[in-house]
Design a protein around this motif. Structure first.
Motif, PDB file in Angstrom:
ATOM      1  N   HIS A1071      22.395  38.577  48.880  1.00  0.00           N
ATOM      2  CA  HIS A1071      23.358  39.128  47.925  1.00  0.00           C
ATOM      3  C   HIS A1071      23.076  38.587  46.529  1.00  0.00           C
ATOM      4  O   HIS A1071      22.720  37.421  46.365  1.00  0.00           O
ATOM      5  CB  HIS A1071      24.787  38.759  48.339  1.00  0.00           C
ATOM      6  CG  HIS A1071      25.225  39.380  49.628  1.00  0.00           C
ATOM      7  ND1 HIS A1071      25.670  40.674  49.719  1.00  0.00           N
ATOM      8  CD2 HIS A1071      25.262  38.874  50.894  1.00  0.00           C
ATOM      9  CE1 HIS A1071      25.983  40.945  50.985  1.00  0.00           C
ATOM     10  NE2 HIS A1071      25.747  39.862  51.708  1.00  0.00           N
ATOM     11  N   MET A1072      23.243  39.430  45.528  1.00  0.00           N
ATOM     12  CA  MET A1072      23.071  39.032  44.134  1.00  0.00           C
ATOM     13  C   MET A1072      24.435  39.088  43.458  1.00  0.00           C
ATOM     14  O   MET A1072      24.859  40.135  42.982  1.00  0.00           O
ATOM     15  CB  MET A1072      22.064  39.950  43.438  1.00  0.00           C
ATOM     16  CG  MET A1072      20.663  39.837  43.980  1.00  0.00           C
ATOM     17  SD  MET A1072      19.466  40.849  43.066  1.00  0.00           S
ATOM     18  CE  MET A1072      20.019  42.492  43.528  1.00  0.00           C
ATOM     19  N   PHE A1073      25.158  37.974  43.468  1.00  0.00           N
ATOM     20  CA  PHE A1073      26.525  37.941  42.994  1.00  0.00           C
ATOM     21  C   PHE A1073      26.566  37.678  41.495  1.00  0.00           C
ATOM     22  O   PHE A1073      25.772  36.911  40.957  1.00  0.00           O
ATOM     23  CB  PHE A1073      27.318  36.841  43.716  1.00  0.00           C
ATOM     24  CG  PHE A1073      27.748  37.226  45.097  1.00  0.00           C
ATOM     25  CD1 PHE A1073      28.778  38.137  45.279  1.00  0.00           C
ATOM     26  CD2 PHE A1073      27.128  36.695  46.209  1.00  0.00           C
ATOM     27  CE1 PHE A1073      29.182  38.493  46.553  1.00  0.00           C
ATOM     28  CE2 PHE A1073      27.523  37.054  47.479  1.00  0.00           C
ATOM     29  CZ  PHE A1073      28.556  37.954  47.657  1.00  0.00           C
ATOM     30  N   SER A1074      27.505  38.339  40.841  1.00  0.00           N
ATOM     31  CA  SER A1074      27.809  38.082  39.450  1.00  0.00           C
ATOM     32  C   SER A1074      29.314  38.169  39.281  1.00  0.00           C
ATOM     33  O   SER A1074      30.010  38.784  40.090  1.00  0.00           O
ATOM     34  CB  SER A1074      27.109  39.105  38.543  1.00  0.00           C
ATOM     35  OG  SER A1074      27.522  40.412  38.884  1.00  0.00           O
ATOM     36  N   THR A1075      29.811  37.538  38.235  1.00  0.00           N
ATOM     37  CA  THR A1075      31.251  37.537  38.008  1.00  0.00           C
ATOM     38  C   THR A1075      31.715  38.918  37.582  1.00  0.00           C
ATOM     39  O   THR A1075      31.019  39.632  36.873  1.00  0.00           O
ATOM     40  CB  THR A1075      31.612  36.510  36.934  1.00  0.00           C
ATOM     41  OG1 THR A1075      30.869  36.804  35.764  1.00  0.00           O
ATOM     42  CG2 THR A1075      31.326  35.103  37.414  1.00  0.00           C
ATOM     43  N   TYR A1076      32.907  39.276  37.993  1.00  0.00           N
ATOM     44  CA  TYR A1076      33.443  40.614  37.758  1.00  0.00           C
ATOM     45  C   TYR A1076      34.925  40.462  37.438  1.00  0.00           C
ATOM     46  O   TYR A1076      35.679  39.887  38.224  1.00  0.00           O
ATOM     47  CB  TYR A1076      33.237  41.480  38.998  1.00  0.00           C
ATOM     48  CG  TYR A1076      33.883  42.842  38.934  1.00  0.00           C
ATOM     49  CD1 TYR A1076      35.100  43.097  39.558  1.00  0.00           C
ATOM     50  CD2 TYR A1076      33.291  43.883  38.240  1.00  0.00           C
ATOM     51  CE1 TYR A1076      35.688  44.333  39.498  1.00  0.00           C
ATOM     52  CE2 TYR A1076      33.864  45.126  38.170  1.00  0.00           C
ATOM     53  CZ  TYR A1076      35.072  45.344  38.805  1.00  0.00           C
ATOM     54  OH  TYR A1076      35.657  46.582  38.731  1.00  0.00           O
ATOM     55  N   GLN A1077      35.317  40.924  36.264  1.00  0.00           N
ATOM     56  CA  GLN A1077      36.712  40.823  35.864  1.00  0.00           C
ATOM     57  C   GLN A1077      37.461  42.035  36.371  1.00  0.00           C
ATOM     58  O   GLN A1077      37.163  43.174  36.025  1.00  0.00           O
ATOM     59  CB  GLN A1077      36.832  40.725  34.346  1.00  0.00           C
ATOM     60  CG  GLN A1077      38.248  40.457  33.883  1.00  0.00           C
ATOM     61  CD  GLN A1077      38.324  40.171  32.413  1.00  0.00           C
ATOM     62  OE1 GLN A1077      37.428  40.539  31.684  1.00  0.00           O
ATOM     63  NE2 GLN A1077      39.374  39.520  31.965  1.00  0.00           N
ATOM     64  N   VAL A1078      38.450  41.791  37.219  1.00  0.00           N
ATOM     65  CA  VAL A1078      39.183  42.865  37.888  1.00  0.00           C
ATOM     66  C   VAL A1078      40.170  43.458  36.902  1.00  0.00           C
ATOM     67  O   VAL A1078      40.934  42.728  36.255  1.00  0.00           O
ATOM     68  CB  VAL A1078      39.898  42.312  39.137  1.00  0.00           C
ATOM     69  CG1 VAL A1078      40.729  43.394  39.782  1.00  0.00           C
ATOM     70  CG2 VAL A1078      38.886  41.757  40.115  1.00  0.00           C
ATOM     71  N   ASN A1079      40.164  44.773  36.779  1.00  0.00           N
ATOM     72  CA  ASN A1079      41.087  45.474  35.884  1.00  0.00           C
ATOM     73  C   ASN A1079      42.126  46.287  36.639  1.00  0.00           C
ATOM     74  O   ASN A1079      43.125  46.685  36.059  1.00  0.00           O
ATOM     75  CB  ASN A1079      40.304  46.393  34.936  1.00  0.00           C
ATOM     76  CG  ASN A1079      39.360  45.631  34.054  1.00  0.00           C
ATOM     77  OD1 ASN A1079      39.780  44.909  33.184  1.00  0.00           O
ATOM     78  ND2 ASN A1079      38.071  45.757  34.313  1.00  0.00           N
ATOM     79  N   ILE A1080      41.852  46.589  37.881  1.00  0.00           N
ATOM     80  CA  ILE A1080      42.858  47.185  38.755  1.00  0.00           C
ATOM     81  C   ILE A1080      42.889  46.372  40.029  1.00  0.00           C
ATOM     82  O   ILE A1080      41.889  45.783  40.429  1.00  0.00           O
ATOM     83  CB  ILE A1080      42.548  48.670  39.074  1.00  0.00           C
ATOM     84  CG1 ILE A1080      41.183  48.797  39.737  1.00  0.00           C
ATOM     85  CG2 ILE A1080      42.623  49.516  37.841  1.00  0.00           C
ATOM     86  CD1 ILE A1080      40.875  50.193  40.215  1.00  0.00           C
ATOM     87  N   ARG A1081      44.011  46.283  40.654  1.00  0.00           N
ATOM     88  CA  ARG A1081      44.143  45.443  41.833  1.00  0.00           C
ATOM     89  C   ARG A1081      43.208  45.926  42.931  1.00  0.00           C
ATOM     90  O   ARG A1081      43.159  47.105  43.251  1.00  0.00           O
ATOM     91  CB  ARG A1081      45.586  45.448  42.330  1.00  0.00           C
ATOM     92  CG  ARG A1081      45.823  44.490  43.484  1.00  0.00           C
ATOM     93  CD  ARG A1081      47.288  44.329  43.793  1.00  0.00           C
ATOM     94  NE  ARG A1081      47.929  45.622  44.043  1.00  0.00           N
ATOM     95  CZ  ARG A1081      49.172  45.756  44.501  1.00  0.00           C
ATOM     96  NH1 ARG A1081      49.896  44.684  44.745  1.00  0.00           N
ATOM     97  NH2 ARG A1081      49.700  46.948  44.684  1.00  0.00           N
ATOM     98  N   GLN A1082      42.469  44.994  43.516  1.00  0.00           N
ATOM     99  CA  GLN A1082      41.506  45.307  44.551  1.00  0.00           C
ATOM    100  C   GLN A1082      41.675  44.334  45.701  1.00  0.00           C
ATOM    101  O   GLN A1082      42.521  43.443  45.650  1.00  0.00           O
ATOM    102  CB  GLN A1082      40.081  45.249  43.990  1.00  0.00           C
ATOM    103  CG  GLN A1082      39.840  46.240  42.861  1.00  0.00           C
ATOM    104  CD  GLN A1082      38.469  46.114  42.247  1.00  0.00           C
ATOM    105  OE1 GLN A1082      37.693  45.266  42.634  1.00  0.00           O
ATOM    106  NE2 GLN A1082      38.174  46.951  41.270  1.00  0.00           N
TER     107      GLN A1082
END
Length: 1453
Positions: A1071-1082
Motif C-alpha cells: 500500500h502507498m499511503f498518504s494523508t487525506y483530509q476528510v471533507n465529508i464523513r466517511q
C-alpha cells in the motif's frame, strides 16, 4: 456446492467468467448460467448482469473478505444454472433472485404502478441501496444513517463510466456531469429537490466532494480546498435544527464551480438566497437557533469565554426553548473545532475569527436587553446595566448612544428633527430588527469573502473561456403548525423549481416529439403554473398586493387578508378560511397549506432603522463599520487609504523623535538617504509610498466583480444609509428578483435532476414509511416521470449530427437522408419500438444508443487495424525493395571484384610459373657450365656428375618485388612495431617494483581490452568513439533503483522525507499511503468506525483503501495493485512489470539487456528508433529472448531489430508502464496552463506509480536521454523519441472511444517529452559540473607536481645507527619522494596521458601528496557522478580540502 477458485483479469466481465468457469468445470454450456454474489448480510444473493465486472464488486467487500476465508463468512460468487432452483442445477432450493436491471432503474420494471415503484424502492432501501435511477434522474432516499459508500475508492470506481453501467450512486451523476461538460463544452447544472429533511444538503456536499476529486487529478490547488472548506462554514451560520431535520438549511444556495476547458478547477461562486432571519429571534419552542451559537457557547475555551463574555446557552433569551438540554454537547465541541479548521481553509485569520465571534456574542446579548417604564412615564429605560455595558464593549460603541438607539427614534421634518420615544412593542421590534440585520450583514460578509477567496485572479486579467457546473441546493418544502411569511416565500421558490423540472421533463420533451411528427401518446401530468401566477403574477399576485399594502401606513394584516380574499375568492388555488380566522390556504402541488397572516407586512419591510445604522457606524471597531458599509468596494478603498495615511504619520513621528534624540546611526542614514532637504524628500517619499500602495492594493476590481455577481441578495445600499432618500425595495421583491436570476442561470445549463425523499418523519435510522414515501412520490409526479422516461427517447441527434458521429457505420455514398439512417438501424437489428426518425432528428433509447456507440468503437478499431496493416506492409515492402537493390549492387560489385582478383591471380601465377621455369633453366645451365669447367680443370670425376644431376633448386620461387602492394607492407610493419612497443610497455609495468597493489588480473584485463580497442581505432575498425565520460551509473544499494540524473528536489526521486501531502508515507504490504483530509464523513475500511470531517485519514493511492492512523498496524491484506516479489517467470513479453522484477532484478532482465546493447552499439545509428528491422529476424530474436534470454547474442542482429523489440516489449505490457489508472491524471497534468505547474503535476503523478514501474521508467528515461544527447548523429530529438514511445508507455484502455484517444495523442506526446526534456536538462547541468570538477582536479595535480619537483632537488642522506625499519620519518619520506620523482621522470608517457588514463595508472605514478590531492578531487567527482541529484555538502568539501592540504594526511587518506 463445489468450491472452485478462478483467477481472471481485472476487467473481465461476468459473461467471461461464466464461460471460462464452464470450460474449466466441463459444464454443458448449451444451458444458461448466471453469476450470483453472496454477501454477509443474511446471505442475500444478487445476480450480476453479463456486462458487470466481478472485480468491482470484490472491491466493495471488506479487506478481510478479499483473501482466502471460510465460506460460512459469506462474500463469494455462485455459478447457478438458470431455470433451476439450485447451484449448477443441483436442485437445492434457494432464495428468490432478482436481476439487477429490475432495481437499478425504475424504467426497467415490467409493470409501472405506484405499488411496484414503491416496492422496488423499499426493497433496495432495506438492502442499503438508497439510490435508484429513473432513466437519467436519480432518486435518493434519506436513511438518517451514514453509509460507508462515499470513500475515495467509489470516486475512482465511477470515474469515466456511463450512467447506468454500475449501480446507482450520486458519484455517478457527478462524474457524468463533469465528463459531459468536457465533451460537449457546455455548462451543466445539478438540481436537488425534495422536502425538508430529505437530505438535500448532504447530497450537495457529496457532489462537491466528487467534483473536486475529479478535477484535481493528483494536482490539488488552493481552490479545491477553499470550496471544500466553504461548506462547513456556510452550514454552521445558515443551518439549524428543526422538527423535521437536525441539519436543515435555512437559506438557499447555488454553488457554481468554474473549470478550464481541460477540466481543472478555475474558481467558484457561492450565491445565497433568502436567509431566514426571523429564526434568530423567534421559532417553535422545540427547535433551535443557528448551529454557530451552540458551537461557540459549548466549544469555546476559557480564554475565549472571557474574551467574548460568553454565558451558558440557557442564559440567553434568543436560545430559549422548552426542555432545554444539550445532549449532544460533545458533538458540538467537535463541530466547533471543525469550524475553526474550515474557516482557516477559507482564509479567515485568527483576528478575523475573533471579530466574528465577538459579533455573535453581541447578537446574543441583544436578546437579553429588557425594557421598563421610566420614572417620569414618558419613555422607556433599557437594562440591565451589566448587559448594556457588555454589549457596548463588544460593539465598541458608547453606552449612552446605544441606549438612545434602543429606546428612541428620530423623525426628520422639513426644518428640524423630532425625537420620539418607542412604545414597548416598538422597542422590542427595534431591538430584534437590530439583531436580525446585524446577523444578516455578518452572513453576507462571510459569503462575500468566501467568494473573494474562490475567485481566480485570471478572470480579471484574461479573457479565457471557462465552463461551469452548478449545484442548486434550494429550500425544502415546509408545512409547520404555524406557517408565516418565511414559509410562504420558501414554498413559492419550490413551486418555481418544480415548474422548471416539469418544463424539461414533460412539456419541452412532448412538444419536441409532436413537432418532429413521431408517433407519441401524450402523458398527462399535474401542472402548477396556476399556483405560480396566483402568487407572483402582476398586478393581482399575492406578492404585489403585499407590497402595496406594506407601503400604506393605515393598512393592517387584517386589511391585507381581506384584499386577498376579495381578489382571489374564485381562484381554485386560493382557499379562504372559514369565519374570522386570520389565515388563508393555498393549494400547492404538494397539497393545501395554511398560512397565518400575522406579521406579513412587518416581515416584508423588515429593514434596519437609521438610528441603528448611525450607532453601528460610530463603532471604534473597523470590522463593525465594514459590516454596515453600504458599498464593500468603497469601504475597501477607504480602508487602504486610511491605513496608508496612518503608516506615513507614524513614520514621520518616529523620524522626528529619532532626529530629536540625536542618534548618530539614524542621523547618518537619514542624511545619506534624504540629503539636505529632509522635509521635501520626506513628503516626496510619502507621496510615492501612497501611490505605490494604492496602485498595488487596487485589486478591488475582483471585489467589485464579486459584489456584482452577488448583488441580487446583498442588503441594498439604501437600507444601510442613515438617511435614505427613497423607499427601499421590499423583502418579497428582492426574493423574486434573486429567484428569477437564479432560474435564468440554471436555464442556460444542461440540467441533471436528483429527487431526495424523506424515509420517515421520526428521523429514525433505516425506517421506510410507506405512506410518507408514497405521498412524496405522488406530489413529485414520480409515476408520470418514470412513464415518460420509459416510453421516451433519451438520445436525440439531428441528421447532420448523426452523420458526423456515425459516419463510419454509414456507406460512403450515404447522405444525411432519413432513408440511409433507417437502413443502418435496420441493418444493426434494432427494434422498431426502440427508435424513431422524425422530420429533422433521430430518437433512440439509451440502450440502443450505447449499442450504436459500441459498434462505432469496434468499427473504428477495425479500420485502425487495417490502416496499420497496410502501413506496415508498405514499410516492409519499401524496406524489402531497398534491401533487394542493395543486394543486387553488392552482388554486382562482388562479381566484378572477384573477376578482377581472378585476373590478378592468374597474372601472378603465370609470372611466378614463368620465373620458376626460367630460374630452373638458368640453374641447370649454370650447373652444366660448372661441370664443364670442373671437367676441363680437374678432369672427369665420376661422382660429380651424379651430384649435379640430383641437385634441386635451393631457393623457392618468390614473387617479384614489384607485385607486392607497398602501402600494405608499410601498414603491417607499423602494426608490428606498435604491438612490440605495447608488449614491452606491458612487460615493464607488470615487473615494476612500484606496482600498485590494486592492479590485479581484472586491471590487466582492462588494460588489454583498452589496448585492443586503441589498436582497432588506429586500424579503422570497432565502434564509434566513446563519450567523454561513462553515462551509466550504478544501482543505489539502499533504494535498489537505477540512479537518474536529477536534483535532490526532483519529484522523480522518492525520498522518505517527502511531504506527506504529495508523497506516500510508507508501504505496508504494497500500500502507498498518504494523508487525506476528510471533507465529508466517511468510514474506516479496517475498523468500520467513522472518520469525521476535517480529520486526517490515510489513503492508499493505488487501491483507495482509507483508514485511521491507528489502524495502519491492523492491515493484513495486500494492495490490490501489488505484485508479489519472486523470481521472474518464464515469460518476458506481455507480462506485468512487477512480475519481471524483484530485489535481484530491479529492472526486467530482457529490457535491461536490450537497452545496454543499444547504448553500447547503436547510439550513433541514424533513425535509431524510427526505422524497423527485419520481421523474420525480429520474430527469431523475440522467440529466443522469450525462452532463454541468457543465451541470446544480440550482436548477431541489426540494431533496428533490437530497438523494434524494445518498443514491442513496452507495447505488449498488459498494463502500460504509466498505468491505465493514471492515464487521465497525466493528461490533466499536461493541460495545466503554466509550464512549472505542468512539470510539478507530472512528477507528482510519477510518485504514485508502483515501484517496479517507477524503476523501469527511470531506466528508460535515462536511456532516452542518452539517445537524445547524440541527436546530431542519430537524428532522434526529444520530440521524436516522445512521438515513438508515448503510445508504448502511456495509452488508454481498448474500450475507450477511439476518436477521444486520437485527440489525446498530442497530450501523451507532450507528457513524455516533458520527462525527457527535463531529465536531459538536468543531465547536461550535472555533466557540466563534473567536467569543471575534473578540470580543477587536473590543474591542482599538475601544480602540486611542479611545485614538489622544484622544491625537492637533492637530499643528503647521513648514515645512522638505525635499522632499516627504524629510520626516521623524514628520511623515509624523502626516499619515497625521490623514488616517486624518478619514476615520474622515467615514465614520461604517463605524464602526457594523465588526463585520459584510468585512475589506477596515474594514482600509481604520482607523489603521495599529489596522489592525496588527486584522490581528493576524484572523491568529489565520483560523488557528483554517482549521486547527481544530491549536491555535495560544504562540510564534506572542507574535509576533503583539509586532507588535500595536509602532508601528514598521506597515510590516513
Amino acid at each position: 456446492r463445489s468450491c472452485h477458485e478462478s483467477r481472471r483479469t481485472p476487467r473481465a466481465t461476468a459473461a467471461t467468467v461464466i464461460q471460462n468457469a464452464g470450460a474449466t468445470l466441463g459444464l454443458d454450456m448449451t444451458r444458461h448460467y448466471a453469476l450470483l454474489e453472496v454477501r454477509q448480510d443474511g446471505g442475500a444473493e444478487r445476480m450480476l448482469g453479463h456486462s458487470e465486472i466481478p472485480v468491482e464488486r470484490v472491491l466493495l467487500w471488506p479487506p478481510a473478505a478479499r483473501n482466502q476465508h471460510p465460506q460460512e463468512e459469506g462474500y463469494y460468487f455462485i455459478l447457478q444454472a438458470q431455470g433451476s432452483g439450485g447451484d449448477l442445477g443441483s436442485g437445492t432450493g434457494g432464495s428468490e433472485v432478482y436481476s439487477s436491471e429490475e432495481y437499478d432503474d425504475l424504467c426497467s420494471l415490467s409493470t409501472l404502478t405506484e405499488d411496484t415503484i414503491l416496492a422496488a424502492l423499499r426493497r433496495r432501501f432495506y438492502k442499503h441501496n438508497i439510490y435508484t435511477y429513473a432513466s437519467g434522474i436519480l432518486v435518493a432516499i434519506n436513511p438518517f444513517k451514514f453509509l460507508p459508500i462515499y470513500n475515495p475508492k467509489y470516486v475512482k470506481m465511477y470515474n469515466d463510466q456511463p450512467l447506468g453501467k454500475l449501480s446507482p450512486h450520486i458519484f455517478a451523476v457527478a462524474d457524468v456531469a463533469f465528463h459531459t461538460m468536457l465533451k460537449k463544452q457546455e455548462n451543466q447544472c445539478v438540481v436537488i429537490s425534495g422536502e425538508s429533511g430529505s437530505g438535500k444538503t448532504q447530497s450537495a456536499n457529496f457532489l462537491i466532494h466528487c467534483l473536486t476529486a475529479l478535477s484535481q487529478k493528483g494536482y490539488s490547488s488552493g481552490v479545491e480546498r477553499t470550496i471544500l472548506g466553504a461548506g462547513p462554514v456556510l452550514e454552521a451560520f445558515g443551518n439549524a435544527k428543526t422538527a423535521q431535520n437536525n441539519h436543515s438549511s435555512r437559506f438557499g444556495k447555488f454553488i457554481q464551480v468554474n473549470y478550464l476547458e481541460s477540466g481543472v478547477v478555475r474558481g467558484a461562486v457561492v450565491e445565497k438566497y433568502f436567509l431566514e432571519k426571523c429564526r434568530l429571534v423567534f421559532r417553535d419552542r422545540s427547535e433551535r437557533n443557528y448551529h454557530v451559537f451552540y458551537y461557540l457557547l459549548v466549544g469555546a475555551s476559557k480564554e475565549e469565554q472571557r474574551e467574548f463574555s460568553l454565558l451558558h446557552p440557557e442564559d440567553y433569551a434568543y436560545l430559549q426553548q422548552e426542555d432545554f438540554n444539550l445532549e449532544d454537547a460533545e458533538d458540538l465541541r467537535r463541530e466547533f473545532k471543525r469550524l475553526h479548521q474550515a474557516m482557516e481553509m477559507v482564509g479567515f485569520l485568527v483576528p478575523t475569527k475573533k471579530q466574528i465571534f465577538s459579533v455573535l456574542s453581541a447578537i446574543l446579548y441583544l436578546g437579553n436587553v429588557t425594557y421598563s417604564q421610566s420614572e417620569d412615564g414618558q419613555g422607556l429605560e433599557a437594562g440591565p446595566a451589566d448587559v448594556l455595558y457588555t454589549l457596548s464593549d463588544l460593539l465598541e460603541v458608547k453606552q449612552e448612544l446605544l441606549v438612545e438607539a434602543l429606546t428612541k427614534r428620530k423623525l426628520m421634518m422639513a426644518n428640524n428633527t423630532v425625537v420620539l420615544h418607542y412604545t414597548l412593542d416598538e422597542a422590542v421590534t427595534a431591538r430584534d430588527s437590530m439583531a436580525k440585520s446585524l446577523y444578516s450583514s455578518l452572513f453576507d460578509w462571510i459569503v462575500l469573502h468566501i467568494n473573494h477567496a474562490l475567485l481566480n485572479r485570471r478572470d480579471m486579467e484574461e479573457a479565457v473561456s471557462c465552463l461551469s457546473i452548478g449545484i442548486l441546493d434550494i429550500f425544502g418544502f415546509e408545512d409547520f403548525q404555524t406557517n408565516s411569511f418565511e414559509q410562504f416565500c420558501i414554498n413559492y421558490s419550490i413551486e418555481k423549481v418544480h415548474y422548471y423540472f416539469h418544463q424539461h421533463v414533460f412539456t419541452l420533451e412532448q412538444e419536441e416529439y409532436q413537432a418532429e411528427g413521431i408517433s407519441w401518446s401524450p402523458i398527462d401530468y399535474k401542472d402548477n403554473l396556476g399556483c405560480i401566477h396566483l402568487i407572483s403574477q402582476k398586478p393581482t399576485g399575492l406578492f404585489h398586493i403585499l407590497d402595496e399594502e406594506s407601503n400604506l401606513s393605515q393598512s393592517t394584516d387584517n386589511t391585507l387578508l381581506e384584499k386577498f380574499k376579495q381578489l382571489h375568492h374564485d381562484n381554485p388555488y386560493f382557499v379562504p378560511t372559514a369565519g374570522m380566522e386570520p389565515a388563508f390556504i393555498i393549494q400547492h402541488f404538494t397539497g393545501t397549506i395554511k398560512y397565518q397572516i400575522k406579521d406579513f407586512r412587518e416581515k416584508n419591510t423588515d429593514h434596519m432603522r437609521p438610528e441603528i445604522v448611525s450607532l453601528l457606524r460610530s463603532s471604534q471597531r473597523a470590522f463593525m463599520r465594514q459590516l454596515i458599509g453600504s458599498d464593500p468596494v468603497a469601504f475597501f478603498r477607504w480602508g487602504i487609504l486610511r491605513s496608508t495615511i496612518h503608516i506615513i504619520a507614524v513614520f514621520k513621528e518616529a523620524g522626528r523623535r529619532r532626529a530629536a534624540a540625536g542618534t548618530l546611526l539614524f542621523k547618518d542614514i537619514y542624511l545619506s538617504w534624504y540629503g539636505s532637504r529632509r522635509q521635501e524628500n520626506l513628503m516626496a517619499l510619502s507621496v510615492t509610498i501612497l501611490q505605490h500602495y494604492v496602485i498595488n492594493l487596487m485589486n478591488s476590481r475582483s471585489l467589485k466583480h464579486i459584489v456584482g455577481l452577488t448583488r441580487h441578495d446583498l442588503t441594498p445600499r439604501s437600507l444601510l444609509h442613515p438617511h435614505p432618500r427613497k423607499q427601499p425595495s421590499s423583502i418579497s421583491a428582492q426574493f423574486q428578483a434573486s429567484l428569477n436570476q437564479l432560474l435564468e442561470t440554471v436555464g442556460r445549463a444542461e440540467p441533471f435532476f436528483i429527487h431526495c425523499i424523506r424515509s420517515n418523519a421520526e428521523k429514525k435510522e433505516m425506517l421506510f414509511d410507506d405512506a410518507l414515501v408514497l405521498q412524496q412520490m405522488r406530489y413529485t409526479g414520480m409515476l408520470e416521470t418514470v412513464r415518460i422516461r420509459k416510453s421516451g427517447y433519451n438520445a436525440k441527434f439531428t441528421f447532420k449530427e448523426f452523420l458526423e458521429k456515425f459516419k463510419v457505420l454509414l456507406p460512403k455514398e450515404a447522405t444525411s437522408a432519413p432513408k440511409d439512417i433507417a437502413n443502418l438501424l435496420q441493418k444493426m437489428g434494432l427494434g422498431q419500438s426502440t427508435y424513431q426518425i422524425g422530420k429533422t432528428k433521430v430518437f433512440l433509447k439509451e440502450r440502443e444508443r450505447q449499442h450504436l456507440q459500441d459498434t462505432l468503437n469496434k468499427e473504428v478499431m477495425r479500420h485502425i487495424v487495417i490502416l496499420q496493416r497496410w502501413f506496415r506492409a508498405c514499410l516492409i515492402r519499401r524496406h524489402f525493395l531497398c534491401k533487394k537493390d542493395a543486394a543486387i549492387r553488392i552482388q554486382r560489385c562482388w562479381l566484378a571484384f572477384r573477376a578482377d582478383n581472378r585476373c590478378l591471380a592468374a597474372t601472378v601465377i603465370q609470372a611466378a610459373w614463368r620465373g620458376s621455369q626460367e630460374r630452373t633453366d638458368y640453374l641447370r645451365m649454370r650447373n652444366s657450365v660448372k661441370k664443364m669447367q670442373n671437367f676441363k680443370l680437374q678432369g672427369p670425376d665420376p661422382t660429380s656428375s651424379t651430384k649435379a644431376e640430383g641437385e634441386k633448386p635451393a631457393t623457392p620461387p618468390q614473387l617479384p618485388p614489384k607485385t607486392q602492394p607497398k602501402h600494405q607492407y608499410q601498414t603491417q610493419h607499423q602494426r608490428n612495431l606498435e604491438r612490440t612497443k605495447l608488449r614491452r610497455r606491458q612487460h615493464s609495468e607488470e615487473h615494476s617494483p612500484n606496482r600498485s597493489p590494486e592492479t590485479g588480473p581484472e586491471v590487466n584485463g582492462q588494460k588489454a581490452a583498452q589496448r585492443n580497442t586503441e589498436t582497432e581505432k588506429r586500424e579503422g575498425r570497432g565502434s564509434p568513439p566513446p563519450l567523454n565520460r561513462p553515462l551509466s551509473f550504478p544501482l543505489d544499494a539502499k533504494a535498489g533503483r537505477y540512479c537518474m540524473l536529477h536534483s535532490h528536489s526532483s519529484p522523480l526521486s522518492r525520498s522518505p522525507h517527502s511531504s506527506p501531502l504529495t508523497s506516500p508515507l510508507w508501504y505496508p504490504l504494497g500500500h502507498m499511503f498518504s494523508t487525506y483530509q476528510v471533507n465529508i464523513r466517511q468510514s474506516c475500511d479496517l475498523c468500520g468506525f467513522y472518520i469525521w470531517v476535517m480529520e486526517k485519514a490515510y489513503m492508499c493511492s493505488a487501491c483507495k483503501l482509507i483508514c485511521h492512523k491507528k489502524c495502519l498496524s491492523k492491515i493484513i491484506t495486500d494492495c490490490s495493485t501489488r505484485c508479489d516479489d519472486g523470481e521472474p517467470g518464464c515469460l518476458h513479453f506481455g507480462v506485468q512489470v512487477c512480475v519481471l522484477t524483484n530485489k535481484t532484478y530491479p529492472i526486467p532482465m530482457v529490457l535491461l539487456m536490450m537497452l545496454e546493447h543499444v547504448e553500447m552499439n547503436g547510439l550513433y545509428t541514424e533513425g535509431l528508433y524510427r526505422k524497423s528491422g527485419s520481421a523474420s529476424h525480429a520474430r527469431e530474436l523475440h522467440q529466443l529472448l522469450e525462452i532463454n534470454p541468457e543465451t541470446a547474442t544480440l550482436e548477431n542482429y541489426s540494431i533496428h531489430t533490437v530497438t523494434g523489440l524494445v518498443k514491442r516489449w513496452f507495447r505488449e505490457l498488459p498494463d502500460p508502464l504509466l498505468t491505465y489508472r493514471l492515464y487521465k491524471d497525466f493528461l490533466h497534468a499536461v493541460e495545466l496552463p503554466e509550464q512549472s505547474e505542468r512539470l510539478r503535476a507530472v512528477y507528482q503523478k510519477l510518485d504514485e506509480l508502483p515501484s517496479a514501474n517507477f524503476q523501469t521508467l527511470e531506466r528508460l528515461v535515462f536511456h532516452l536521454v542518452r539517445v537524445a544527447k547524440e541527436e546530431q548523429h542519430n537524428r532522434m530529438s526529444a520530440n521524436s523519441l516522445a512521438i515513438v514511445f508515448a503510445p508504448c508507455i502511456l495509452r488508454s484502455q481498448d474500450t475507450t472511444d477511439p476518436f477521444l484517444v486520437m485527440k489525446d495523442v498530442s497530450k501523451t506526446t507532450t507528457c513524455v517529452e516533458i520527462l525527457i526534456s527535463e531529465q536531459f536538462r538536468r543531465y547536461t547541468e550535472k555533466m557540466k559540473d563534473i567536467t569543471e570538477l575534473e578540470y580543477a582536479e587536473a590543474l591542482a595535480v599538475n601544480q602540486l607536481k611542479l611545485k614538489r619537483r622544484n622544491t625537492v632537488r637533492t637530499v643528503s642522506l647521513h648514515r645512522t645507527p638505525y635499522c632499516c625499519h627504524e629510520r626516521p620519518p623524514g628520511i623515509r619520506q624523502t626516499q619515497i619522494r625521490l623514488s616517486h620523482c624518478q619514476m615520474v621522470k622515467r615514465d614520461s608517457s604517463l605524464q602526457r596521458t594523465r588526463f585520459t588514463a584510468p585512475a589506477f595508472q596515474w594514482r600509481r605514478a604520482l607523489h603521495p601528496s599529489s596522489r592525496c590531492l588527486a584522490l581528493s578531487m576524484m572523491i568529489l567527482g565520483l560523488c557528483a557522478a554517482a549521486r547527481p541529484w544530491k549536491p555535495i555538502s560544504g562540510s564534506f568539501r572542507r574535509t576533503v580540502l583539509v586532507l588535500m592540504l595536509l602532508p601528514e594526511a598521506n597515510g590516513t587518506l
